[in-house]
Design an enzyme around this catalytic site. Structure first.
Site: not given
Ligand code: ACO
Length: 330
Positions: A116, A257, A287
């Protein structure tokens, strides 16, 4: 680091595939909802390629648009840098195929893999060629088909990513007060496998087993990446501005980004940077990794969000882990 690189962006372009994939549409693959995705990420929809479209076709369309915007022809280009983690082939570089697709001379063309952060890294690389005199006119592209490496059985990642391409053309500026005044780049390989594709490389060549085990898709430890992203984005924005002695208040537009709206919001809140001065289009495109800042930069120019003489900051982080920022007077 403070620098003085008198460059100018003479053209930009973008290409997003026509196919819109809504959050609701993803419910056919995983247990998710529009509400969850919108609340946790800010994403409402993303674009996916149609059959026949590829990273190269997206990159070609964005590059042609940038050339038209600049009033230049492919013959005018001296160098192409393509930032991508979804190249057309593992071999050769997508940039070489783009050179041929555009009908350029036998100019150098290479790919850059910083996920990214890719476009920000490629942009500063392109600028260095221009400033050093090695090239007069450089085409910098960010292009991705992330839908190809997205596991539609993994709800944590499949809702995040989209396809697209953006391009910019850089030349030396006759006006020494314009151009890049600070650059910050970094990487932390110790956290390299927080976001990675386990197989298909030297460590795990493709085999029936790797395909069966879905090891060719992106894996991500979302929470760890999230924490890194918020703190790193805040730090890199502040440090880059401090390097050049430009106040945050002087920034006309921050082009970050587009990874997660919450990441952008928290970094801006910590910096007391009003969101009105931040370009956000994640709701429409998700993204798109290396394409994200390129597409947003094009949007900022095309819609008049940034104008000649404005202070603009490009900032990104991603797999590697990598990060980068470029502060310029556009
Ligand atoms: N739909 C519904 N529920 C979901 C989903 C979904 N798509 N995804 C995860 N959940 C659930 C999980 O299972 C979890 O349930 P649980 O509490 O019963 O275990 C709950 O939602 C919370 O999960 P978290 O992983 O804590 O959710 P979070 O708020 O952290 O959001 C996310 C997840 C969006 C992936 C976030 O962590 C994020 O944005 N991370 C950064 C990603 C990023 O920026 N990547 C950049 C680089 S990518 C690259 O370089 C190619």
């Amino acid at each position: 680091m403070k620098v003085a690189w008198p460059i100018e962006i003479v053209g930009t372009g973008a290409y997003l595939p026509d196919r819109i994939v809504t959050n609701d549409e993803l419910r056919q693959y995983v247990d998710t909802s529009d509400e969850w995705i919108a609340q946790r990420t800010g994403i409402r929809q993303r674009r996916w390629i149609a059959p026949g479209e590829t990273t190269l076709s997206l990159a070609t369309a964005a590059s042609r648009a940038a050339l038209a915007d600049a009033g230049l022809t492919p013959q005018d280009l001296d160098l192409i840098v393509v930032a991508t983690i979804t190249p057309e082939h593992q071999l050769p570089a997508t940039a070489c195929l783009l050179q041929a697709a555009l009908g350029c001379r036998w100019i150098p063309a290479y790919d850059l893999a910083a996920a990214c952060s890719g476009f920000v890294w490629a942009f500063q690389a392109g600028a260095q060629y221009v400033v050093s005199g090695l090239a007069e006119t450089v085409l910098v592209v960010g292009a991705e088909v992330l839908s190809n490496i997205t596991d539609l059985q993994d709800r944590q990642t499949c809702v995040l990513f989209g396809d697209g391409a953006g391009a910019a053309i850089i030349r030396r500026s006759p006006d020494p007060t314009r151009g890049i005044v600070a650059v910050r780049l970094g990487a932390d390989g110790d956290r390299g496998r927080l976001i990675y594709i386990p197989a298909g490389g030297a460590k795990e060549p493709a085999s029936h087993r790797t395909v069966d085990e879905r090891l060719h898709y992106m894996r991500m430890q979302g929470r760890d990446v999230y924490k890194f992203a918020v703190t790193q984005m805040e730090a890199v924005i502040a440090e880059t501005c401090a390097d050049a002695g430009v106040a945050l208040d002087d920034l006309a537009c921050v082009i970050p980004h587009q990874s997660n709206l919450r990441i952008i919001e928290s970094a801006c809140e910590r910096l007391s940077l009003p969101l009105e001065r931040v370009l956000i289009n994640i709701d429409r495109y998700g993204n798109t990794s290396a394409a994200s800042v390129a597409v947003a930069l094009h949007e900022a120019r095309a819609t008049g969000r940034v104008r000649a003489g404005d202070w603009v900051l490009l900032v990104a982080f991603g797999a590697g882990l990598t990060w980068g920022a470029v502060l310029l007077r556009i």
